[in-house]
Design a protein around this motif. Structure first.
Motif, PDB file in Angstrom:
ATOM      1  N   LEU A 149       0.811  -1.207   0.000  1.00 31.32           N
ATOM      2  CA  LEU A 149       0.000   0.000   0.000  1.00 31.32           C
ATOM      3  C   LEU A 149       0.850   1.264   0.000  1.00 31.32           C
ATOM      4  O   LEU A 149       1.877   1.340   0.698  1.00 31.32           O
ATOM      5  N   ASN A 150       0.403   2.256  -0.792  1.00 30.25           N
ATOM      6  CA  ASN A 150       1.018   3.572  -0.699  1.00 30.25           C
ATOM      7  C   ASN A 150       0.290   4.375   0.368  1.00 30.25           C
ATOM      8  O   ASN A 150      -0.565   3.863   1.087  1.00 30.25           O
ATOM      9  N   TYR A 151       0.638   5.660   0.483  1.00 32.32           N
ATOM     10  CA  TYR A 151       0.089   6.463   1.575  1.00 32.32           C
ATOM     11  C   TYR A 151      -1.399   6.768   1.406  1.00 32.32           C
ATOM     12  O   TYR A 151      -2.010   7.338   2.296  1.00 32.32           O
ATOM     13  N   ASN A 152      -1.963   6.414   0.264  1.00 34.60           N
ATOM     14  CA  ASN A 152      -3.376   6.710   0.017  1.00 34.60           C
ATOM     15  C   ASN A 152      -4.202   5.436  -0.131  1.00 34.60           C
ATOM     16  O   ASN A 152      -5.190   5.415  -0.854  1.00 34.60           O
ATOM     17  N   TYR A 153      -3.772   4.361   0.541  1.00 29.85           N
ATOM     18  CA  TYR A 153      -4.523   3.103   0.551  1.00 29.85           C
ATOM     19  C   TYR A 153      -4.576   2.434  -0.816  1.00 29.85           C
ATOM     20  O   TYR A 153      -5.395   1.555  -1.042  1.00 29.85           O
ATOM     21  N   ARG A 154      -3.707   2.835  -1.742  1.00 28.09           N
ATOM     22  CA  ARG A 154      -3.709   2.238  -3.078  1.00 28.09           C
ATOM     23  C   ARG A 154      -2.573   1.230  -3.204  1.00 28.09           C
ATOM     24  O   ARG A 154      -1.532   1.371  -2.575  1.00 28.09           O
ATOM     25  N   THR A 155      -2.796   0.238  -4.053  1.00 28.02           N
ATOM     26  CA  THR A 155      -1.730  -0.681  -4.417  1.00 28.02           C
ATOM     27  C   THR A 155      -1.862  -1.007  -5.902  1.00 28.02           C
ATOM     28  O   THR A 155      -2.959  -0.964  -6.464  1.00 28.02           O
ATOM     29  N   TRP A 156      -0.741  -1.301  -6.540  1.00 23.35           N
ATOM     30  CA  TRP A 156      -0.751  -1.642  -7.951  1.00 23.35           C
ATOM     31  C   TRP A 156      -1.059  -3.118  -8.140  1.00 23.35           C
ATOM     32  O   TRP A 156      -0.608  -3.968  -7.372  1.00 23.35           O
ATOM     33  N   SER A 157      -1.805  -3.423  -9.166  1.00 24.20           N
ATOM     34  CA  SER A 157      -2.082  -4.814  -9.509  1.00 24.20           C
ATOM     35  C   SER A 157      -0.823  -5.463 -10.074  1.00 24.20           C
ATOM     36  O   SER A 157       0.103  -4.782 -10.528  1.00 24.20           O
ATOM     37  N   LYS A 158      -0.803  -6.791 -10.052  1.00 26.55           N
ATOM     38  CA  LYS A 158       0.329  -7.500 -10.640  1.00 26.55           C
ATOM     39  C   LYS A 158       0.421  -7.212 -12.135  1.00 26.55           C
ATOM     40  O   LYS A 158       1.513  -7.138 -12.701  1.00 26.55           O
ATOM     41  N   ASN A 159      -0.727  -7.026 -12.774  1.00 26.54           N
ATOM     42  CA  ASN A 159      -0.751  -6.713 -14.198  1.00 26.54           C
ATOM     43  C   ASN A 159       0.005  -5.424 -14.503  1.00 26.54           C
ATOM     44  O   ASN A 159       0.784  -5.365 -15.465  1.00 26.54           O
ATOM     45  N   THR A 160      -0.218  -4.380 -13.707  1.00 29.02           N
ATOM     46  CA  THR A 160       0.475  -3.113 -13.968  1.00 29.02           C
ATOM     47  C   THR A 160       1.973  -3.261 -13.711  1.00 29.02           C
ATOM     48  O   THR A 160       2.791  -2.711 -14.459  1.00 29.02           O
ATOM     49  N   LEU A 161       2.352  -3.993 -12.671  1.00 30.62           N
ATOM     50  CA  LEU A 161       3.773  -4.189 -12.384  1.00 30.62           C
ATOM     51  C   LEU A 161       4.454  -4.984 -13.497  1.00 30.62           C
ATOM     52  O   LEU A 161       5.598  -4.696 -13.868  1.00 30.62           O
ATOM     53  N   SER A 219       0.948  -7.429   5.304  1.00 32.53           N
ATOM     54  CA  SER A 219       1.164  -8.829   5.684  1.00 32.53           C
ATOM     55  C   SER A 219       0.163  -9.747   4.998  1.00 32.53           C
ATOM     56  O   SER A 219       0.512 -10.846   4.544  1.00 32.53           O
ATOM     57  N   LYS A 220      -1.082  -9.296   4.893  1.00 30.64           N
ATOM     58  CA  LYS A 220      -2.100 -10.113   4.236  1.00 30.64           C
ATOM     59  C   LYS A 220      -1.808 -10.253   2.753  1.00 30.64           C
ATOM     60  O   LYS A 220      -1.952 -11.342   2.184  1.00 30.64           O
ATOM     61  N   ILE A 221      -1.389  -9.150   2.113  1.00 30.64           N
ATOM     62  CA  ILE A 221      -1.038  -9.211   0.694  1.00 30.64           C
ATOM     63  C   ILE A 221       0.111 -10.192   0.480  1.00 30.64           C
ATOM     64  O   ILE A 221       0.090 -11.020  -0.446  1.00 30.64           O
ATOM     65  N   ALA A 222       1.129 -10.122   1.338  1.00 28.21           N
ATOM     66  CA  ALA A 222       2.286 -11.010   1.200  1.00 28.21           C
ATOM     67  C   ALA A 222       1.895 -12.469   1.379  1.00 28.21           C
ATOM     68  O   ALA A 222       2.390 -13.348   0.660  1.00 28.21           O
ATOM     69  N   SER A 223       0.995 -12.747   2.321  1.00 25.29           N
ATOM     70  CA  SER A 223       0.593 -14.137   2.568  1.00 25.29           C
ATOM     71  C   SER A 223      -0.266 -14.683   1.436  1.00 25.29           C
ATOM     72  O   SER A 223      -0.225 -15.887   1.141  1.00 25.29           O
ATOM     73  N   GLN A 224      -1.043 -13.820   0.785  1.00 27.31           N
ATOM     74  CA  GLN A 224      -1.937 -14.274  -0.280  1.00 27.31           C
ATOM     75  C   GLN A 224      -1.259 -14.293  -1.642  1.00 27.31           C
ATOM     76  O   GLN A 224      -1.443 -15.243  -2.418  1.00 27.31           O
ATOM     77  N   ASP A 225      -0.507 -13.254  -1.957  1.00 29.62           N
ATOM     78  CA  ASP A 225       0.016 -13.089  -3.313  1.00 29.62           C
ATOM     79  C   ASP A 225       1.537 -12.956  -3.391  1.00 29.62           C
ATOM     80  O   ASP A 225       2.069 -12.785  -4.481  1.00 29.62           O
ATOM     81  N   SER A 226       2.235 -12.982  -2.254  1.00 27.81           N
ATOM     82  CA  SER A 226       3.666 -12.712  -2.160  1.00 27.81           C
ATOM     83  C   SER A 226       3.941 -11.215  -2.368  1.00 27.81           C
ATOM     84  O   SER A 226       3.109 -10.488  -2.924  1.00 27.81           O
ATOM     85  N   TYR A 227       5.083 -10.789  -1.894  1.00 30.83           N
ATOM     86  CA  TYR A 227       5.520  -9.407  -2.113  1.00 30.83           C
ATOM     87  C   TYR A 227       6.123  -9.331  -3.504  1.00 30.83           C
ATOM     88  O   TYR A 227       7.096 -10.016  -3.818  1.00 30.83           O
ATOM     89  N   THR A 228       5.533  -8.530  -4.365  1.00 31.79           N
ATOM     90  CA  THR A 228       5.996  -8.389  -5.748  1.00 31.79           C
ATOM     91  C   THR A 228       6.574  -7.000  -5.922  1.00 31.79           C
ATOM     92  O   THR A 228       5.912  -6.010  -5.623  1.00 31.79           O
ATOM     93  N   TRP A 229       7.826  -6.936  -6.380  1.00 26.21           N
ATOM     94  CA  TRP A 229       8.478  -5.630  -6.485  1.00 26.21           C
ATOM     95  C   TRP A 229       9.275  -5.514  -7.774  1.00 26.21           C
ATOM     96  O   TRP A 229       9.759  -6.486  -8.326  1.00 26.21           O
ATOM     97  N   LEU A 230       9.343  -4.282  -8.244  1.00 28.18           N
ATOM     98  CA  LEU A 230       9.996  -3.967  -9.513  1.00 28.18           C
ATOM     99  C   LEU A 230      11.386  -3.403  -9.254  1.00 28.18           C
ATOM    100  O   LEU A 230      11.545  -2.420  -8.531  1.00 28.18           O
TER     101      LEU A 230
END
Length: 280
Positions: free
Chosen positions: A79-91, A145-156
């Motif tokens: 999550l960024n500071y505005n409760y947003r996160t990028w989809s795996k598709n955009t990454l 933590s929930k995102i990491a447990s469900q989808d893994s931490y994905t980073w560019l």
């Protein structure tokens, strides 16, 4: 009513969360880098392979000591500071399209003199067990933590090449430059509710409606998602004008769409808490 307009972004975030997390302590926004392959991600004179890429992109035959490679954790699915996160598709689109794009200062895309280098490599990495520093780089540790447990931490990871004798190379080496921010256009944007998507086992947009027929044969349209997209603006508006029961806020918002990359910026404070130069 409090005067939210007088608050900084960090103050506003903490004010809106104060009632929910009164014991929250401010965390460092310069976490350690995630796990990585040290032979591919490094800072300094380019490897043989990276030098070949640099010379191919510049149509030169410079020696390695003419250049400096700077690796960035440029974006991720936390999550960024505005409760947003990028989809795996955009990454994934970013990893496919950033090579060759400019590395500039402060998103000054209209100024040629702001360019300090260019991107020579873009790779997407996945980590099922990111460090606590990465997870808790912002106030959204539970959501991350929930995102990491469900989808893994994905980073560019974006690797930038800059001339070794330039002021920016010196600034990067001695930590006067550290944070970064990706710049791109997002076309055909979609906002996805993580809560409904988890419950239904598919992507569910906030605006999605379903069609049915009532007893009189008339078409009826109803919302699939009952959540209100959470954001700092929506929270502030509710704090000002809301009455009665609060809306059913979503946990966060997933942003998706078609990415047209522009640049990677070095900046003082990026929108994503964990992003910046990778130094180890």
């Amino acid at each position: 009513m409090p005067d939210y307009s007088s608050l900084s972004r960090e103050e506003l975030i903490e004010r809106l969360h104060q009632s929910q997390r009164p014991t929250l302590e401010r965390l460092s926004l310069v976490p350690s880098p995630p796990r990585q392959n040290g032979q591919q991600i490094y800072m300094g004179a380019p490897s043989e392979a990276d030098l070949a890429t640099i010379n191919q992109l510049t149509q030169t035959s410079d020696p390695a000591n003419s250049w400096m490679v700077i690796p960035y954790l440029a974006s991720d699915n936390f999550l960024n500071y505005n409760y947003r996160t990028w989809s795996k598709n955009t990454l994934e689109q970013m990893s496919q399209r950033y090579k060759g794009s400019p590395h500039i200062l402060n998103h000054a895309i209209d100024k040629a003199e702001s360019q300090v280098g260019f991107i020579i490599d873009a790779q997407l990495y996945s980590d099922a067990s990111p460090s606590d520093e990465i997870v808790n780089a912002s106030i959204f540790g539970a959501e991350n933590s929930k995102i990491a447990s469900q989808d893994s931490y994905t980073w560019l990871c974006l690797k930038a090449a800059v001339r070794a004798d330039t002021p920016f190379a010196d600034a990067a080496m001695y930590r006067r430059a550290n944070a970064c921010s990706t710049g791109f256009w997002l076309y055909e944007p979609r906002t996805i509710c993580p809560d409904c998507s988890e419950a239904m086992g598919r992507e569910v947009e906030f605006e999605e409606v379903e069609q049915s027929t009532d007893k009189k044969g008339r078409e009826v349209y109803s919302s699939v998602c009952p959540h209100t997209p959470i954001s700092l603006m929506n929270l502030a508006l509710w704090a000002y004008y809301g009455e009665g029961e609060p809306p059913l806020w979503s946990s966060y918002v997933i942003k998706d769409g078609r990415v047209d990359v522009i640049e990677l910026s070095s900046c003082v404070d990026g929108a994503l808490p964990a992003t910046g130069i990778i130094r180890s």
